[in-house]
Design an enzyme around this catalytic site. Structure first.
Site, PDB file in Angstrom:
ATOM      1  N   GLY A   1       0.782  -1.239   0.000  1.00  0.00           N
ATOM      2  CA  GLY A   1       0.000   0.000   0.000  1.00  0.00           C
ATOM      3  C   GLY A   1       0.809   1.281   0.000  1.00  0.00           C
ATOM      4  O   GLY A   1       0.368   2.306  -0.524  1.00  0.00           O
TER       5      GLY A   1
ATOM      6  N   ASP B   1      -5.710   2.585  10.185  1.00  0.00           N
ATOM      7  CA  ASP B   1      -7.123   2.227  10.336  1.00  0.00           C
ATOM      8  C   ASP B   1      -7.352   1.700  11.751  1.00  0.00           C
ATOM      9  O   ASP B   1      -7.551   2.476  12.676  1.00  0.00           O
ATOM     10  CB  ASP B   1      -7.485   1.208   9.241  1.00  0.00           C
ATOM     11  CG  ASP B   1      -8.961   0.848   9.206  1.00  0.00           C
ATOM     12  OD1 ASP B   1      -9.751   1.468   9.944  1.00  0.00           O
ATOM     13  OD2 ASP B   1      -9.339  -0.051   8.432  1.00  0.00           O
TER      14      ASP B   1
ATOM     15  N   LYS C   1      -7.792   7.338   9.466  1.00  0.00           N
ATOM     16  CA  LYS C   1      -9.246   7.413   9.575  1.00  0.00           C
ATOM     17  C   LYS C   1      -9.628   8.057  10.902  1.00  0.00           C
ATOM     18  O   LYS C   1      -9.002   7.794  11.923  1.00  0.00           O
ATOM     19  CB  LYS C   1      -9.867   6.022   9.448  1.00  0.00           C
ATOM     20  CG  LYS C   1      -9.752   5.494   8.022  1.00  0.00           C
ATOM     21  CD  LYS C   1     -10.557   4.247   7.776  1.00  0.00           C
ATOM     22  CE  LYS C   1     -10.298   3.753   6.361  1.00  0.00           C
ATOM     23  NZ  LYS C   1     -10.858   2.415   6.100  1.00  0.00           N
TER      24      LYS C   1
ATOM     25  N   VAL D   1     -11.268   3.565   1.135  1.00  0.00           N
ATOM     26  CA  VAL D   1     -10.723   4.353   0.028  1.00  0.00           C
ATOM     27  C   VAL D   1      -9.705   3.555  -0.772  1.00  0.00           C
ATOM     28  O   VAL D   1      -9.096   2.612  -0.264  1.00  0.00           O
ATOM     29  CB  VAL D   1     -10.063   5.659   0.540  1.00  0.00           C
ATOM     30  CG1 VAL D   1     -11.095   6.597   1.135  1.00  0.00           C
ATOM     31  CG2 VAL D   1      -8.950   5.367   1.552  1.00  0.00           C
TER      32      VAL D   1
ATOM     33  N   ARG E   1      -4.739   0.387  -7.219  1.00  0.00           N
ATOM     34  CA  ARG E   1      -3.592   1.071  -6.613  1.00  0.00           C
ATOM     35  C   ARG E   1      -3.063   2.172  -7.524  1.00  0.00           C
ATOM     36  O   ARG E   1      -2.466   3.143  -7.073  1.00  0.00           O
ATOM     37  CB  ARG E   1      -2.449   0.091  -6.344  1.00  0.00           C
ATOM     38  CG  ARG E   1      -2.766  -0.985  -5.318  1.00  0.00           C
ATOM     39  CD  ARG E   1      -1.490  -1.719  -4.914  1.00  0.00           C
ATOM     40  NE  ARG E   1      -1.737  -2.986  -4.246  1.00  0.00           N
ATOM     41  CZ  ARG E   1      -1.997  -3.121  -2.946  1.00  0.00           C
ATOM     42  NH1 ARG E   1      -2.087  -2.054  -2.176  1.00  0.00           N
ATOM     43  NH2 ARG E   1      -2.199  -4.314  -2.422  1.00  0.00           N
TER      44      ARG E   1
HETATM   45  P1  IMP Z   1      -4.778  -1.310  10.274  1.00  0.00           P
HETATM   46  O1  IMP Z   1      -6.222  -1.695  10.427  1.00  0.00           O
HETATM   47  O2  IMP Z   1      -4.503   0.080  10.834  1.00  0.00           O
HETATM   48  O3  IMP Z   1      -3.854  -2.356  10.814  1.00  0.00           O
HETATM   49  O4  IMP Z   1      -4.514  -1.202   8.701  1.00  0.00           O
HETATM   50  C1  IMP Z   1      -4.134  -2.319   7.987  1.00  0.00           C
HETATM   51  C2  IMP Z   1      -4.052  -2.130   6.517  1.00  0.00           C
HETATM   52  O5  IMP Z   1      -5.363  -2.246   6.007  1.00  0.00           O
HETATM   53  C3  IMP Z   1      -3.528  -0.804   5.966  1.00  0.00           C
HETATM   54  O6  IMP Z   1      -2.134  -0.752   5.892  1.00  0.00           O
HETATM   55  C4  IMP Z   1      -4.124  -0.866   4.573  1.00  0.00           C
HETATM   56  O7  IMP Z   1      -3.286  -1.641   3.728  1.00  0.00           O
HETATM   57  C5  IMP Z   1      -5.436  -1.589   4.789  1.00  0.00           C
HETATM   58  N1  IMP Z   1      -6.564  -0.640   4.812  1.00  0.00           N
HETATM   59  C6  IMP Z   1      -7.175  -0.095   5.882  1.00  0.00           C
HETATM   60  N2  IMP Z   1      -8.156   0.738   5.504  1.00  0.00           N
HETATM   61  C7  IMP Z   1      -8.146   0.736   4.140  1.00  0.00           C
HETATM   62  C8  IMP Z   1      -8.923   1.417   3.140  1.00  0.00           C
HETATM   63  O8  IMP Z   1      -9.811   2.244   3.406  1.00  0.00           O
HETATM   64  N3  IMP Z   1      -8.605   1.140   1.847  1.00  0.00           N
HETATM   65  C9  IMP Z   1      -7.621   0.270   1.494  1.00  0.00           C
HETATM   66  N4  IMP Z   1      -6.868  -0.373   2.395  1.00  0.00           N
HETATM   67  C10 IMP Z   1      -7.132  -0.149   3.705  1.00  0.00           C
HETATM   68 MG    MG Z   2      -1.093  -1.881   4.098  1.00  0.00          MG
END
Ligand code: IMP
Ligand code: MG
Length: 186
Positions: A51, A110, A138, A160, A172
C-alpha cells in the site's frame, strides 16, 4: 477503471503538496535529531508494502537526506475486508538496528494493529528512535489513539482506494484517493 469512482476524496495535486510538506517536516526533525547528538545520521525507512509504494516513491524524492530502505510486507487480511485475521509479517528487518532512526511508512492508519505490531517489533532492536509516517488516518478512535508522528490527511471512516491503496488488489494505480461505487465492491 474511472467509472467505478464514486467520489474523489483527495486529488493528486493536494496529495503532492502535502507529501512535500511532510518531507520538509521529516527532514527538519531528523536534522535536529542528528545535530543534537553529533552522531552520524542513519535514517532507515521501513515501508510497509504494498500500500505504501506510491507514497514512498513520492516521499523519498522530496527527502534530501542520506537514507536507506528496509521494505517489509504485512498481510492483515486475505480477501477484501480490512478486519480480522492474523498479521503475517515478511521481509528482511535486521535483528540489530542499533543507533538507527527508523521511520515506518504506511498508506493508511485504520485499526492501528499493523503499525502497533511493527513499531513494537522495531523498538526491540536497539534503535535510537522509531516513528511512524502515514498518508491517511481514519477519524476513528482506534486510529487516533495509535502513535503517528507524521499524518498526511485525516479522513472520514470510508473505504478508500488509489495512490497505492487497493480493493482486492486493484485500483492502486488510480492517481487520486477515491471512494468506490457500491457495485464495484462485491
Ligand atoms: P490497520 O487496520 O490500521 O492495521 O490497517 C491495515 C491495513 O489495512 C492498511 O495498511 C491498509 O493496507 C489496509 N486498509 C485499511 N483501511 C483501508 C482502506 O480504506 N482502503 C484500502 N486499504 C485499507
Ligand atoms: Mg497496508
Amino acid at each position: 477503471m474511472e467509472q467505478v469512482i464514486e467520489r474523489v476524496l483527495i486529488d493528486r495535486r493536494a496529495i503532492a503538496g502535502r507529501v512535500e510538506e511532510m518531507a520538509g517536516q521529516i527532514a527538519a526533525d531528523f536534522r535536529a535529531h542528528a545535530a543534537s547528538n553529533g552522531e552520524p545520521p542513519a535514517l532507515v525507512l521501513v515501508p510497509i508494502m504494498t500500500g505504501s509504494i506510491i507514497f514512498l516513491a513520492d516521499l523519498i524524492r522530496e527527502l534530501p537526506l542520506m537514507l536507506r530502505l528496509n521494505v517489509i510486507s504485512v498481510n492483515s487480511y486475505t480477501g477484501k475486508a480490512t478486519v480480522g485475521g492474523e498479521l503475517t509479517i515478511s521481509g528482511n528487518l535486521p535483528e540489530d538496528m542499533s543507533g538507527a532512526h527508523v521511520l515506518i511508512v504506511d498508506d493508511i492508519l485504520d485499526s492501528g494493529r499493523t503499525l502497533t505490531a511493527i513499531r513494537g517489533m522495531i523498538a526491540q532492536r536497539g534503535v535510537a528512535s522509531v516513528g511512524t509516517c502515514v498518508l491517511l488516518r481514519k477519524r476513528i478512535p482506534s486510529a487516533m489513539a495509535t502513535p503517528a508522528e507524521y499524518v498526511g490527511f485525516d479522513i472520514e471512516d470510508r473505504f478508500v482506494v488509489g495512490y497505492g491503496l487497493d480493493y482486492d488488489g486493484y485500483y492502486r494505480n488510480l492517481p487520486d484517493v477515491v471512494t468506490l461505487k457500491q457495485e464495484a465492491m462485491r
